[in-house]
Design a protein around this motif. Structure first.
Motif, PDB file in Angstrom:
ATOM      1  N   SER A 122     -22.185  -8.116 -13.394  1.00  0.00           N
ATOM      2  CA  SER A 122     -20.892  -8.298 -14.122  1.00  0.00           C
ATOM      3  C   SER A 122     -19.896  -9.240 -14.761  1.00  0.00           C
ATOM      4  CB  SER A 122     -20.268  -7.090 -14.327  1.00  0.00           C
ATOM      5  OG  SER A 122     -21.482  -5.788 -14.282  1.00  0.00           O
ATOM      6  N   TYR A 123     -19.721 -10.064 -15.615  1.00  0.00           N
ATOM      7  CA  TYR A 123     -19.197 -10.761 -15.236  1.00  0.00           C
ATOM      8  C   TYR A 123     -18.214 -10.782 -16.489  1.00  0.00           C
ATOM      9  CZ  TYR A 123     -20.943 -13.747 -11.325  1.00  0.00           C
ATOM     10  OH  TYR A 123     -21.526 -13.572 -10.574  1.00  0.00           O
ATOM     11  N   LEU A 124     -16.843 -11.758 -16.381  1.00  0.00           N
ATOM     12  CA  LEU A 124     -16.063 -11.637 -17.971  1.00  0.00           C
ATOM     13  C   LEU A 124     -16.158 -12.906 -18.734  1.00  0.00           C
ATOM     14  CD1 LEU A 124     -12.539  -9.727 -17.125  1.00  0.00           C
ATOM     15  CD2 LEU A 124     -14.988  -9.299 -19.593  1.00  0.00           C
ATOM     16  N   ILE A 125     -16.855 -12.585 -19.809  1.00  0.00           N
ATOM     17  CA  ILE A 125     -16.814 -15.007 -20.123  1.00  0.00           C
ATOM     18  C   ILE A 125     -15.457 -14.770 -20.690  1.00  0.00           C
ATOM     19  CG2 ILE A 125     -17.440 -16.264 -21.616  1.00  0.00           C
ATOM     20  CD1 ILE A 125     -20.606 -14.547 -21.494  1.00  0.00           C
ATOM     21  N   ASN A 126     -14.456 -16.201 -20.114  1.00  0.00           N
ATOM     22  CA  ASN A 126     -13.577 -16.516 -20.687  1.00  0.00           C
ATOM     23  C   ASN A 126     -12.279 -15.232 -20.083  1.00  0.00           C
ATOM     24  OD1 ASN A 126     -14.299 -18.787 -21.851  1.00  0.00           O
ATOM     25  ND2 ASN A 126     -14.747 -18.369 -23.556  1.00  0.00           N
ATOM     26  N   ASP A 127     -12.907 -14.791 -19.543  1.00  0.00           N
ATOM     27  CA  ASP A 127     -11.396 -13.505 -19.004  1.00  0.00           C
ATOM     28  C   ASP A 127     -11.708 -12.561 -20.481  1.00  0.00           C
ATOM     29  OD1 ASP A 127     -11.111 -14.899 -16.523  1.00  0.00           O
ATOM     30  OD2 ASP A 127      -9.817 -15.844 -18.072  1.00  0.00           O
ATOM     31  N   GLN A 128     -11.817 -12.072 -20.747  1.00  0.00           N
ATOM     32  CA  GLN A 128     -12.241 -11.649 -22.079  1.00  0.00           C
ATOM     33  C   GLN A 128     -12.833 -10.561 -22.312  1.00  0.00           C
ATOM     34  OE1 GLN A 128     -10.556 -13.688 -25.407  1.00  0.00           O
ATOM     35  NE2 GLN A 128      -9.012 -12.344 -25.486  1.00  0.00           N
ATOM     36  N   TYR A 129     -14.874 -11.431 -22.253  1.00  0.00           N
ATOM     37  CA  TYR A 129     -15.634 -10.817 -22.876  1.00  0.00           C
ATOM     38  C   TYR A 129     -16.771 -10.380 -21.724  1.00  0.00           C
ATOM     39  CZ  TYR A 129     -20.402 -10.473 -25.549  1.00  0.00           C
ATOM     40  OH  TYR A 129     -21.354 -10.157 -26.300  1.00  0.00           O
ATOM     41  N   PRO A 130     -17.148  -8.387 -21.813  1.00  0.00           N
ATOM     42  CA  PRO A 130     -17.642  -8.745 -20.442  1.00  0.00           C
ATOM     43  C   PRO A 130     -18.784  -8.755 -20.733  1.00  0.00           C
ATOM     44  CG  PRO A 130     -16.642  -6.955 -21.749  1.00  0.00           C
ATOM     45  CD  PRO A 130     -16.502  -8.076 -22.231  1.00  0.00           C
ATOM     46  N   ALA A 131     -19.741  -9.721 -19.798  1.00  0.00           N
ATOM     47  CA  ALA A 131     -21.290  -9.477 -19.486  1.00  0.00           C
ATOM     48  C   ALA A 131     -22.400  -9.648 -18.105  1.00  0.00           C
ATOM     49  CB  ALA A 131     -21.501 -11.024 -20.347  1.00  0.00           C
ATOM     50  N   THR A 176     -30.508 -10.679  -6.174  1.00  0.00           N
ATOM     51  CA  THR A 176     -30.134 -12.113  -5.980  1.00  0.00           C
ATOM     52  C   THR A 176     -28.900 -11.879  -6.137  1.00  0.00           C
ATOM     53  OG1 THR A 176     -28.872 -11.694  -8.702  1.00  0.00           O
ATOM     54  CG2 THR A 176     -31.262 -12.437  -8.738  1.00  0.00           C
ATOM     55  N   GLY A 177     -28.103 -13.283  -5.623  1.00  0.00           N
ATOM     56  CA  GLY A 177     -27.078 -13.550  -5.074  1.00  0.00           C
ATOM     57  C   GLY A 177     -26.190 -13.071  -6.375  1.00  0.00           C
ATOM     58  N   GLY A 178     -23.866 -13.559  -5.791  1.00  0.00           N
ATOM     59  CA  GLY A 178     -23.331 -13.167  -6.731  1.00  0.00           C
ATOM     60  C   GLY A 178     -22.273 -13.099  -5.642  1.00  0.00           C
ATOM     61  N   ARG A 179     -20.847 -13.813  -6.728  1.00  0.00           N
ATOM     62  CA  ARG A 179     -20.063 -14.027  -6.683  1.00  0.00           C
ATOM     63  C   ARG A 179     -19.355 -12.671  -5.903  1.00  0.00           C
ATOM     64  NH1 ARG A 179     -16.668 -17.634  -5.575  1.00  0.00           N
ATOM     65  NH2 ARG A 179     -17.745 -19.242  -7.542  1.00  0.00           N
ATOM     66  N   PRO A 180     -19.771 -10.836  -6.188  1.00  0.00           N
ATOM     67  CA  PRO A 180     -18.950  -9.965  -5.691  1.00  0.00           C
ATOM     68  C   PRO A 180     -19.805  -9.002  -4.746  1.00  0.00           C
ATOM     69  CG  PRO A 180     -18.898  -9.579  -7.906  1.00  0.00           C
ATOM     70  CD  PRO A 180     -19.797 -11.566  -7.698  1.00  0.00           C
ATOM     71  N   ASN A 181     -19.072  -8.711  -4.181  1.00  0.00           N
ATOM     72  CA  ASN A 181     -19.724  -8.113  -1.923  1.00  0.00           C
ATOM     73  C   ASN A 181     -19.883  -6.693  -2.238  1.00  0.00           C
ATOM     74  OD1 ASN A 181     -19.817 -10.745  -0.428  1.00  0.00           O
ATOM     75  ND2 ASN A 181     -17.187 -10.651  -0.667  1.00  0.00           N
ATOM     76  N   VAL A 182     -21.118  -6.497  -1.463  1.00  0.00           N
ATOM     77  CA  VAL A 182     -20.946  -4.735  -1.448  1.00  0.00           C
ATOM     78  C   VAL A 182     -19.154  -3.953  -1.304  1.00  0.00           C
ATOM     79  CG1 VAL A 182     -22.446  -3.208  -0.274  1.00  0.00           C
ATOM     80  CG2 VAL A 182     -23.559  -5.221  -1.159  1.00  0.00           C
ATOM     81  N   HIS A 183     -18.754  -3.111  -1.375  1.00  0.00           N
ATOM     82  CA  HIS A 183     -17.669  -3.091  -1.264  1.00  0.00           C
ATOM     83  C   HIS A 183     -18.196  -1.729   0.031  1.00  0.00           C
ATOM     84  CE1 HIS A 183     -14.002   0.037  -1.464  1.00  0.00           C
ATOM     85  NE2 HIS A 183     -13.519  -0.443  -2.928  1.00  0.00           N
ATOM     86  N   PRO A 184     -16.764  -1.887   1.031  1.00  0.00           N
ATOM     87  CA  PRO A 184     -17.125  -1.443   2.235  1.00  0.00           C
ATOM     88  C   PRO A 184     -17.108  -0.261   1.928  1.00  0.00           C
ATOM     89  CG  PRO A 184     -14.945  -2.170   1.588  1.00  0.00           C
ATOM     90  CD  PRO A 184     -15.671  -2.739   0.827  1.00  0.00           C
ATOM     91  N   GLU A 185     -16.195   0.602   0.923  1.00  0.00           N
ATOM     92  CA  GLU A 185     -16.954   1.987   1.263  1.00  0.00           C
ATOM     93  C   GLU A 185     -18.426   2.428   1.172  1.00  0.00           C
ATOM     94  OE1 GLU A 185     -15.682   3.617  -1.836  1.00  0.00           O
ATOM     95  OE2 GLU A 185     -12.841   3.955  -1.446  1.00  0.00           O
ATOM     96  N   GLU A 186     -19.143   1.581   0.869  1.00  0.00           N
ATOM     97  CA  GLU A 186     -20.729   1.585   0.766  1.00  0.00           C
ATOM     98  C   GLU A 186     -21.073   1.679   2.579  1.00  0.00           C
ATOM     99  OE1 GLU A 186     -22.233   3.055  -1.381  1.00  0.00           O
ATOM    100  OE2 GLU A 186     -21.377   1.752  -3.341  1.00  0.00           O
ATOM    101  N   TYR A 187     -20.828   0.900   3.585  1.00  0.00           N
ATOM    102  CA  TYR A 187     -20.596   0.955   5.306  1.00  0.00           C
ATOM    103  C   TYR A 187     -20.063   1.843   5.484  1.00  0.00           C
ATOM    104  CZ  TYR A 187     -19.352  -3.776   4.689  1.00  0.00           C
ATOM    105  OH  TYR A 187     -18.642  -4.815   4.339  1.00  0.00           O
ATOM    106  N   GLY A 188     -18.745   2.448   4.856  1.00  0.00           N
ATOM    107  CA  GLY A 188     -17.405   3.053   5.739  1.00  0.00           C
ATOM    108  C   GLY A 188     -16.642   2.268   6.533  1.00  0.00           C
ATOM    109  N   GLU A 189     -16.180   1.176   5.752  1.00  0.00           N
ATOM    110  CA  GLU A 189     -15.259   1.258   6.278  1.00  0.00           C
ATOM    111  C   GLU A 189     -14.353   1.436   5.385  1.00  0.00           C
ATOM    112  OE1 GLU A 189     -16.098  -2.535   8.440  1.00  0.00           O
ATOM    113  OE2 GLU A 189     -17.448  -2.121   9.338  1.00  0.00           O
TER     114      GLU A 189
END
Length: 259
Positions: free
Chosen positions: A12-21, A65-78
């Motif tokens: 999930s990205y925001l194009i031009n900090d506005q448009y969700p894509a 795939t890869g991506g800038r966002p990371n897996v949230h640490p709550e998913e592994y209990g941290e």
């Protein structure tokens, strides 16, 4: 017969900090189409729009795939810290149960970078939020400047277990790879076998022990120059062969039931 379908998990990205894509790198689709010989299909990373059960039926295999966002640490209990960076909770909600379902069904998938980390977390593993801050570790992050060629250039060796699946597939105990990641595997999940390491012992290749389907996953980015790179090409070719075999077996079973 149409090509088997590979679902490519998007971000999930925001194009031009506005448009969700929902977005996916062109090189991922090129690798799936040109090297794996499959039909690439971008999957929105939003559980409000797609369900795991229907994805398993529509797609024959998956590229995480890869991506800038990371897996949230709550998913592994941290707990979350600033070092954990940005997140995509929608992707977490789609990709993690999808990995577990694929392992159970023998449905092929390949994890890349964030996808590599997702496979580990899905199977109960944990992640380091910033491996370059660990004693004796290298900086594996993407260079901040330069062309794409410079950012995806080969930067370090990866050594494989002698006689392991990566060694057998690639015909070498050691290869050169790119590196563009900040996080890394801390504790391997249940049934996760680490089969490749960087020179600083950062895990770089894994598979799921006793899984009936293709689960080879890597921390680097083999989609870059996949058609020509001597490491990337056999990885995507083997993944494509596994997806085609899964699709043939599934369609053959469907024909038998309808006969």
């Amino acid at each position: 017969m149409h090509r088997p379908v590979v679902g490519i998990i998007g971000n999930s990205y925001l194009i031009n900090d506005q448009y969700p894509a929902h977005a996916g790198g062109t090189m991922n689709s090129e690798a799936v189409a040109e090297v794996s010989g499959c039909l690439p299909m971008l999957i929105p990373s939003d559980p409000r729009l797609v369900g795991v059960a229907e994805l398993l039926e529509v797609c024959d295999g998956f590229l995480l795939t890869g991506g800038r966002p990371n897996v949230h640490p709550e998913e592994y209990g941290e707990p979350e810290t600033p070092a954990h960076g940005a997140f995509d909770r929608g992707r977490d909600a789609v990709a993690l149960p999808l990995v577990r379902a694929c392992v159970e069904r023998g449905q092929p998938f390949m994890g890349v970078c964030r996808g590599f980390q997702e496979v580990n977390v899905a199977m109960g593993g944990t992640l380091h939020p910033e491996i370059r801050e660990l004693p004796g570790r290298m900086n594996h992050r993407m260079p901040p400047d330069g062309s794409l060629e410079e950012k995806f250039a080969l930067r370090h060796k990866v050594r494989f277990s002698e006689g392991g699946p990566f060694h057998r597939l690639l015909g070498a105990a050691e290869v050169m790879t790119n590196t563009l990641h900040g996080q890394g595997v801390k504790t391997p999940g249940a049934r996760i076998v680490i089969d490749g390491w960087a020179p600083d012992d950062t895990p770089e290749a894994l598979y799921v022990r006793d899984a009936p389907g293709f689960t080879l996953s890597v921390q680097w980015h083999p989609e870059w120059n996949a058609a020509h790179d001597p490491v990337s090409r056999p990885l995507f070719a083997a993944f494509g062969a596994a997806v085609k075999e899964f699709a043939r077996a599934r369609r053959g079973g469907a024909r038998a039931l309808s006969a």
